[in-house]
Design a protein around this motif. Structure first.
Motif, PDB file in Angstrom:
ATOM      1  N   ALA A 147      -9.068   9.776   6.470  1.00  0.00           N
ATOM      2  CA  ALA A 147      -9.589  10.912   5.682  1.00  0.00           C
ATOM      3  C   ALA A 147      -9.050  12.120   6.156  1.00  0.00           C
ATOM      4  O   ALA A 147      -8.712  13.378   5.407  1.00  0.00           O
ATOM      5  N   ALA A 148      -9.245  12.228   7.761  1.00  0.00           N
ATOM      6  CA  ALA A 148      -8.864  13.889   8.145  1.00  0.00           C
ATOM      7  C   ALA A 148      -6.561  13.971   7.853  1.00  0.00           C
ATOM      8  O   ALA A 148      -6.405  15.203   7.514  1.00  0.00           O
ATOM      9  N   THR A 149      -6.257  12.802   7.510  1.00  0.00           N
ATOM     10  CA  THR A 149      -4.902  12.725   7.187  1.00  0.00           C
ATOM     11  C   THR A 149      -4.556  13.212   6.071  1.00  0.00           C
ATOM     12  O   THR A 149      -3.336  13.956   5.634  1.00  0.00           O
ATOM     13  N   PHE A 150      -5.621  12.656   5.020  1.00  0.00           N
ATOM     14  CA  PHE A 150      -5.034  12.835   3.717  1.00  0.00           C
ATOM     15  C   PHE A 150      -6.168  14.182   3.928  1.00  0.00           C
ATOM     16  O   PHE A 150      -5.314  14.538   2.480  1.00  0.00           O
ATOM     17  N   TRP A 151      -6.599  15.078   3.942  1.00  0.00           N
ATOM     18  CA  TRP A 151      -7.348  16.246   3.242  1.00  0.00           C
ATOM     19  C   TRP A 151      -5.493  17.436   4.347  1.00  0.00           C
ATOM     20  O   TRP A 151      -5.717  18.415   3.782  1.00  0.00           O
ATOM     21  N   GLN A 152      -5.011  16.480   5.246  1.00  0.00           N
ATOM     22  CA  GLN A 152      -3.602  17.573   6.010  1.00  0.00           C
ATOM     23  C   GLN A 152      -2.864  17.910   5.029  1.00  0.00           C
ATOM     24  O   GLN A 152      -2.291  18.526   4.960  1.00  0.00           O
ATOM     25  N   TRP A 153      -2.411  16.613   4.917  1.00  0.00           N
ATOM     26  CA  TRP A 153      -0.988  16.339   3.541  1.00  0.00           C
ATOM     27  C   TRP A 153      -1.114  16.392   2.700  1.00  0.00           C
ATOM     28  O   TRP A 153       0.188  16.140   0.935  1.00  0.00           O
ATOM     29  N   ILE A 154      -2.244  15.548   1.581  1.00  0.00           N
ATOM     30  CA  ILE A 154      -2.359  15.388   0.224  1.00  0.00           C
ATOM     31  C   ILE A 154      -3.430  15.760  -0.612  1.00  0.00           C
ATOM     32  O   ILE A 154      -3.266  16.838  -1.517  1.00  0.00           O
ATOM     33  N   GLY A 155      -4.612  15.897  -0.123  1.00  0.00           N
ATOM     34  CA  GLY A 155      -6.016  17.107  -0.249  1.00  0.00           C
ATOM     35  C   GLY A 155      -5.494  16.414  -1.483  1.00  0.00           C
ATOM     36  O   GLY A 155      -5.578  15.602  -2.574  1.00  0.00           O
ATOM     37  N   GLY A 156      -5.967  17.832  -2.569  1.00  0.00           N
ATOM     38  CA  GLY A 156      -5.946  18.535  -4.691  1.00  0.00           C
ATOM     39  C   GLY A 156      -4.556  17.771  -4.628  1.00  0.00           C
ATOM     40  O   GLY A 156      -4.574  18.401  -5.620  1.00  0.00           O
ATOM     41  N   ASN A 157      -3.778  17.532  -4.133  1.00  0.00           N
ATOM     42  CA  ASN A 157      -1.934  17.899  -4.925  1.00  0.00           C
ATOM     43  C   ASN A 157      -2.289  16.452  -5.615  1.00  0.00           C
ATOM     44  O   ASN A 157      -2.769  15.378  -5.574  1.00  0.00           O
ATOM     45  N   TYR A 158      -0.937  16.850  -5.734  1.00  0.00           N
ATOM     46  CA  TYR A 158      -0.269  15.010  -7.310  1.00  0.00           C
ATOM     47  C   TYR A 158       0.983  15.295  -5.819  1.00  0.00           C
ATOM     48  O   TYR A 158       1.787  15.626  -5.535  1.00  0.00           O
ATOM     49  N   VAL A 159       0.943  13.833  -6.228  1.00  0.00           N
ATOM     50  CA  VAL A 159       2.153  12.942  -5.284  1.00  0.00           C
ATOM     51  C   VAL A 159       2.911  12.494  -6.016  1.00  0.00           C
ATOM     52  O   VAL A 159       2.149  11.002  -6.718  1.00  0.00           O
ATOM     53  N   ASP A 160       4.029  12.697  -6.095  1.00  0.00           N
ATOM     54  CA  ASP A 160       5.535  11.884  -6.742  1.00  0.00           C
ATOM     55  C   ASP A 160       5.435  10.444  -6.464  1.00  0.00           C
ATOM     56  O   ASP A 160       5.284   9.605  -5.256  1.00  0.00           O
ATOM     57  N   LEU A 161       4.684   9.502  -7.286  1.00  0.00           N
ATOM     58  CA  LEU A 161       5.352   8.175  -6.863  1.00  0.00           C
ATOM     59  C   LEU A 161       6.629   7.704  -6.412  1.00  0.00           C
ATOM     60  O   LEU A 161       6.502   6.387  -6.564  1.00  0.00           O
ATOM     61  N   ARG A 162       7.560   8.499  -6.490  1.00  0.00           N
ATOM     62  CA  ARG A 162       8.887   7.671  -5.468  1.00  0.00           C
ATOM     63  C   ARG A 162       8.980   8.378  -3.538  1.00  0.00           C
ATOM     64  O   ARG A 162      10.088   9.157  -3.103  1.00  0.00           O
ATOM     65  N   HIS A 163       7.877   9.151  -3.622  1.00  0.00           N
ATOM     66  CA  HIS A 163       7.638  10.077  -2.237  1.00  0.00           C
ATOM     67  C   HIS A 163       7.401   8.918  -1.424  1.00  0.00           C
ATOM     68  O   HIS A 163       7.651   7.697  -1.545  1.00  0.00           O
ATOM     69  N   LYS A 164       7.902   8.819   0.202  1.00  0.00           N
ATOM     70  CA  LYS A 164       7.868   7.558   1.221  1.00  0.00           C
ATOM     71  C   LYS A 164       6.008   7.280   1.261  1.00  0.00           C
ATOM     72  O   LYS A 164       5.932   6.525   1.843  1.00  0.00           O
ATOM     73  N   TYR A 165       5.331   8.517   0.839  1.00  0.00           N
ATOM     74  CA  TYR A 165       4.086   7.594   1.324  1.00  0.00           C
ATOM     75  C   TYR A 165       4.216   6.577   1.049  1.00  0.00           C
ATOM     76  O   TYR A 165       2.269   5.704   0.824  1.00  0.00           O
ATOM     77  N   LEU A 166       4.319   6.056  -0.306  1.00  0.00           N
ATOM     78  CA  LEU A 166       4.017   5.532  -1.177  1.00  0.00           C
ATOM     79  C   LEU A 166       4.915   4.500  -1.339  1.00  0.00           C
ATOM     80  O   LEU A 166       4.941   3.238  -2.478  1.00  0.00           O
ATOM     81  N   GLU A 167       6.513   4.095  -0.447  1.00  0.00           N
ATOM     82  CA  GLU A 167       6.918   3.073  -0.335  1.00  0.00           C
ATOM     83  C   GLU A 167       6.395   1.523  -0.059  1.00  0.00           C
ATOM     84  O   GLU A 167       6.930   1.044  -0.653  1.00  0.00           O
ATOM     85  N   LEU A 168       5.341   1.708   0.242  1.00  0.00           N
ATOM     86  CA  LEU A 168       4.161   0.418   0.620  1.00  0.00           C
ATOM     87  C   LEU A 168       3.609   0.196  -0.279  1.00  0.00           C
ATOM     88  O   LEU A 168       3.728  -0.707  -1.314  1.00  0.00           O
ATOM     89  N   GLU A 169       2.983   0.965  -1.277  1.00  0.00           N
ATOM     90  CA  GLU A 169       2.964   0.558  -2.589  1.00  0.00           C
ATOM     91  C   GLU A 169       3.379   0.630  -3.716  1.00  0.00           C
ATOM     92  O   GLU A 169       3.367  -0.615  -4.672  1.00  0.00           O
ATOM     93  N   ARG A 170       4.619   0.865  -3.880  1.00  0.00           N
ATOM     94  CA  ARG A 170       5.894  -0.133  -4.187  1.00  0.00           C
ATOM     95  C   ARG A 170       6.457  -0.867  -4.496  1.00  0.00           C
ATOM     96  O   ARG A 170       6.461  -2.711  -5.081  1.00  0.00           O
ATOM     97  N   ASP A 171       6.602  -1.336  -3.363  1.00  0.00           N
ATOM     98  CA  ASP A 171       6.420  -2.818  -2.164  1.00  0.00           C
ATOM     99  C   ASP A 171       5.532  -3.513  -2.900  1.00  0.00           C
ATOM    100  O   ASP A 171       6.177  -4.742  -3.619  1.00  0.00           O
ATOM    101  N   LYS A 172       4.338  -3.177  -2.727  1.00  0.00           N
ATOM    102  CA  LYS A 172       3.912  -4.456  -3.241  1.00  0.00           C
ATOM    103  C   LYS A 172       3.342  -4.244  -4.222  1.00  0.00           C
ATOM    104  O   LYS A 172       3.224  -5.767  -5.116  1.00  0.00           O
ATOM    105  N   ARG A 173       3.505  -4.128  -4.930  1.00  0.00           N
ATOM    106  CA  ARG A 173       4.065  -3.071  -7.136  1.00  0.00           C
ATOM    107  C   ARG A 173       5.218  -4.106  -7.416  1.00  0.00           C
ATOM    108  O   ARG A 173       4.741  -4.814  -8.479  1.00  0.00           O
ATOM    109  N   SER A 174       5.380  -4.224  -6.092  1.00  0.00           N
ATOM    110  CA  SER A 174       6.783  -4.755  -7.160  1.00  0.00           C
ATOM    111  C   SER A 174       6.823  -7.188  -6.901  1.00  0.00           C
ATOM    112  O   SER A 174       8.280  -7.317  -7.671  1.00  0.00           O
ATOM    113  N   ARG A 175       6.244  -6.952  -6.350  1.00  0.00           N
ATOM    114  CA  ARG A 175       6.173  -8.575  -6.261  1.00  0.00           C
ATOM    115  C   ARG A 175       6.346  -9.606  -7.645  1.00  0.00           C
ATOM    116  O   ARG A 175       5.393  -8.884  -7.937  1.00  0.00           O
TER     117      ARG A 175
END
Length: 175
Positions: A147-175
């Motif tokens: 939660a602390a890391t979320f509010w420090q870097w993401i919070g109420g913002n939008y994150v690009d689906l190509r961002h390195k933060y979502l690399e794990l999620e993209r790998d998981k969904r591409s299988r």
């Protein structure tokens, strides 16, 4: 000589086209791009090289100075219910993201916030998707460090689906 002149004409035309690409006006909803993290705001005024953008109080955290934005970092905002990430011009299967789905971010930790881990996984739920492929999320992780890391870097913002933060999620969904 003709080639050089033609090159200058093409370069000038592309710059003029890029500057007028969106033609945003005061009152338009926009996303401002700061290292592939987008903050939603409203255009207050046009300035020489871009826009002055107003952000609501719950925006952020804003990791870039939130006053004047060059036009290349301001995108029109439009909400969509689904976004398809396309790879290799359609040769690889699209990865689909929809509002309401869970996602996992893997974020490198700040040693001032999390002392014993190099990265942390943050579980969230997609609350909105912009037409340019950025997602807004709400935190569903119950771990205080996540939660602390979320509010420090993401919070109420939008994150690009190509961002390195979502690399794990993209790998998981591409299988």
């Amino acid at each position: 000589m003709k080639i050089i002149v033609l090159g200058f004409i093409l370069a000038f035309t592309s710059l003029a086209t890029h500057a007028a690409k969106y033609g945003l006006e005061p009152g338009d909803a926009v996303l401002t791009n700061c290292h592939e993290i987008y903050t939603k705001g409203v255009v207050k005024a046009k300035v020489d090289d871009g826009y002055t953008v107003h952000f609501p109080k719950n925006s952020g955290p804003i990791q870039c100075p939130p006053f004047r934005w060059h036009a290349e970092f301001v995108l029109p905002f439009q909400s969509v219910s689904e976004y398809r990430l396309k790879f290799l011009g359609g040769l690889k299967r699209d990865i689909v993201f929809q509002v309401g789905e869970p996602v996992t971010f893997r974020v490198d930790t700040d040693k001032r916030v999390v002392k014993n881990k190099a990265s942390i996984d943050i579980d969230a739920q997609i609350t909105d998707i912009s037409s340019n492929g950025a997602i807004a999320v709400k935190l569903i992780s119950t771990d205080p460090e996540a939660a602390a890391t979320f509010w420090q870097w993401i919070g109420g913002n939008y994150v690009d689906l190509r961002h390195k933060y979502l690399e794990l999620e993209r790998d998981k969904r591409s299988r």
